[in-house]
Design a protein around this motif. Structure first.
Motif, short mmCIF file in Angstrom:
data_model
loop_
_atom_site.label_atom_id
_atom_site.label_comp_id
_atom_site.label_asym_id
_atom_site.label_seq_id
_atom_site.Cartn_x
_atom_site.Cartn_y
_atom_site.Cartn_z
N PRO A 1 -15.71 -13.48 86.64
CA PRO A 1 -16.18 -12.63 87.73
C PRO A 1 -16.29 -11.19 87.25
O PRO A 1 -15.32 -10.62 86.74
CB PRO A 1 -15.11 -12.79 88.80
N VAL A 2 -17.48 -10.61 87.39
CA VAL A 2 -17.74 -9.27 86.86
C VAL A 2 -18.20 -8.35 87.99
O VAL A 2 -19.04 -8.72 88.82
CB VAL A 2 -18.81 -9.31 85.76
N CYS A 3 -17.62 -7.16 88.01
CA CYS A 3 -18.04 -6.12 88.95
C CYS A 3 -18.70 -5.02 88.12
O CYS A 3 -18.04 -4.36 87.31
CB CYS A 3 -16.82 -5.56 89.69
N PRO B 1 -21.43 -1.62 93.96
CA PRO B 1 -21.43 -2.36 92.69
C PRO B 1 -22.23 -3.66 92.79
O PRO B 1 -22.51 -4.16 93.88
CB PRO B 1 -19.94 -2.65 92.45
N TYR B 2 -22.54 -4.20 91.65
CA TYR B 2 -23.22 -5.50 91.55
C TYR B 2 -22.18 -6.52 91.11
O TYR B 2 -21.48 -6.32 90.11
CB TYR B 2 -24.36 -5.44 90.55
N TRP B 3 -22.08 -7.61 91.86
CA TRP B 3 -21.08 -8.64 91.55
C TRP B 3 -21.78 -9.88 91.00
O TRP B 3 -22.85 -10.27 91.48
CB TRP B 3 -20.29 -9.02 92.80
N ALA B 4 -21.17 -10.49 89.99
CA ALA B 4 -21.77 -11.69 89.40
C ALA B 4 -20.70 -12.55 88.75
O ALA B 4 -19.64 -12.05 88.33
CB ALA B 4 -22.82 -11.30 88.37
N MET B 5 -20.97 -13.85 88.68
CA MET B 5 -20.16 -14.77 87.88
C MET B 5 -20.94 -15.00 86.59
O MET B 5 -22.01 -15.61 86.59
CB MET B 5 -19.94 -16.09 88.62
N VAL B 6 -20.41 -14.50 85.50
CA VAL B 6 -21.11 -14.58 84.21
C VAL B 6 -20.50 -15.70 83.38
O VAL B 6 -19.30 -15.67 83.07
CB VAL B 6 -21.00 -13.24 83.45
N GLY C 1 -17.79 -14.11 77.05
CA GLY C 1 -16.39 -14.51 76.96
C GLY C 1 -15.67 -13.86 75.80
O GLY C 1 -14.52 -13.46 75.92
N VAL C 2 -16.37 -13.72 74.68
CA VAL C 2 -15.77 -13.07 73.50
C VAL C 2 -15.53 -11.59 73.79
O VAL C 2 -14.48 -11.04 73.46
CB VAL C 2 -16.69 -13.24 72.27
N LEU C 3 -16.50 -10.94 74.44
CA LEU C 3 -16.35 -9.53 74.79
C LEU C 3 -15.16 -9.32 75.71
O LEU C 3 -14.35 -8.41 75.51
CB LEU C 3 -17.62 -9.03 75.47
N TYR C 4 -15.08 -10.15 76.74
CA TYR C 4 -13.99 -10.00 77.71
C TYR C 4 -12.63 -10.19 77.04
O TYR C 4 -11.70 -9.40 77.23
CB TYR C 4 -14.17 -11.01 78.84
N SER D 1 -6.69 -8.34 84.26
CA SER D 1 -6.97 -8.65 85.66
C SER D 1 -8.46 -8.87 85.90
O SER D 1 -9.31 -8.33 85.19
CB SER D 1 -6.46 -7.52 86.55
N LEU D 2 -8.73 -9.66 86.90
CA LEU D 2 -10.11 -9.94 87.32
C LEU D 2 -10.33 -9.35 88.71
O LEU D 2 -9.40 -9.24 89.50
CB LEU D 2 -10.35 -11.45 87.33
N PRO D 3 -11.56 -8.95 89.04
CA PRO D 3 -12.77 -9.07 88.23
C PRO D 3 -12.78 -8.11 87.05
O PRO D 3 -12.06 -7.10 87.05
CB PRO D 3 -13.88 -8.71 89.22
N TRP D 4 -13.60 -8.44 86.08
CA TRP D 4 -13.79 -7.57 84.93
C TRP D 4 -14.71 -6.43 85.37
O TRP D 4 -15.84 -6.66 85.78
CB TRP D 4 -14.43 -8.35 83.80
N ARG D 5 -14.20 -5.22 85.31
CA ARG D 5 -14.98 -4.06 85.76
C ARG D 5 -15.75 -3.47 84.59
O ARG D 5 -15.16 -3.01 83.62
CB ARG D 5 -14.08 -3.02 86.42
N VAL D 6 -17.06 -3.50 84.72
CA VAL D 6 -17.96 -3.06 83.66
C VAL D 6 -18.88 -1.98 84.22
O VAL D 6 -19.28 -2.03 85.38
CB VAL D 6 -18.80 -4.24 83.12
#
Length: 282
Positions: free
Chosen positions: A14-16, A32-37, A101-104, A111-116
């Protein structure tokens, strides 16, 4: 192996995504834009949706002269104003050519979501040091390298019809394992046959450095080599002398696991096994 690969492909983050503060026009930042990557996918696959989501901000910033062309100060290369290359930070610039996944994991997970943070201007070319290329082409370049290591030739990847390439990239972007399996490179020898070399990328220094190395799956006696024997060999790989842990897909890897089996189960869509290497604190 098949069941593990299925679980790996089902993994998503989950990415914010927030707009960079220096690109916010006005007193209020856009939502923000939310997505499941999918872990197998790549952050730039969000670029189109992000441009749409932040279109008002982009338009205002472009109108006020805040967006520069990617190579505005260079000769021979231009992009449409307002649509400079998208890049990400969290908080350091993220090397977008690596699987999400490698980047994260390289950023420490947590903690999630991953804030980018997404940026549409001031591409940090000196920091990212990436070629003038798209994410899709970068993926296929890695795939050709991996196939060459596996079979001794990249021919199987080089002769893929364009329609097959499109189907393969669409499957990677969406995290669709069934579609990926149908479109994946078909080597002359089946996957069960031992590869000439196992394609491995070691991720070091919090994701800032990636070392690409081929490893033999079997020793001189025909026995499967373990992760410890190959990846923690301080005599061969001096920079791994003080390595304390190996991780892939956020899972600690037992050094006694056979390298070939780990590759088959945990490899990414570009056929590389990405291993994050932790070092003992000095």
């Amino acid at each position: 192996m098949d069941a593990v690969q299925e679980e790996v492909w089902l993994g998503s983050i989950p990415v914010c995504v927030e707009l960079a503060g220096d690109e916010v026009v006005g007193a209020k930042a856009p939502r923000p834009y939310w997505a499941m990557v999918p872990r197998m996918s790549y952050l730039p696959t969000l670029a189109g949706a992000l441009r749409t989501h932040f279109s008002d901000s982009i338009a205002q910033l472009s109108y006020r002269g805040g967006l520069k062309r990617v190579d505005e100060d260079s000769e021979g290369t231009e992009e449409e104003p307002g649509f400079s290359r998208v890049w990400f930070s969290a908080p350091e610039p993220l090397r977008w050519q690596r699987p999400a996944g490698v980047l994260y994991d390289a950023c420490g997970g947590g903690s999630l979501p991953w804030r980018v943070v997404v940026h549409f201007s001031n591409y940090p070319r000196s920091l990212l040091d990436l070629e003038e290329d798209t994410c899709e082409r970068t993926f296929f370049h890695a795939l050709k390298q991996a196939v060459h290591l596996e079979t001794g030739t990249a021919r199987a990847a080089l002769v893929m019809p364009r329609v097959q390439q499109s189907a393969l990239w669409k499957a990677v972007a969406s995290g669709d394992r069934a579609a990926f399996a149908a479109a994946d490179v078909k080597n002359e020898s089946p996957l069960e046959a031992p590869p000439r070399s196992v394609p491995v990328r070691l991720v070091l220094e919090a994701g800032k450095t990636v070392v690409q190395l081929p490893f033999s799956a079997y020793d001189s006696r025909g026995r499967k080599r373990t992760l410890g024997e190959t990846l923690l060999d301080g005599d061969r790989l001096e920079f791994l002398t003080d390595a304390s842990a190996l991780r892939a897909h956020a899972v600690d890897l037992d050094p006694d696991l056979p390298l070939i089996d780990t590759w088959k189960a945990l490899r990414h869509a570009d056929h590389f096994l990405y291993v994050l290497v932790s070092h003992t604190q000095r």
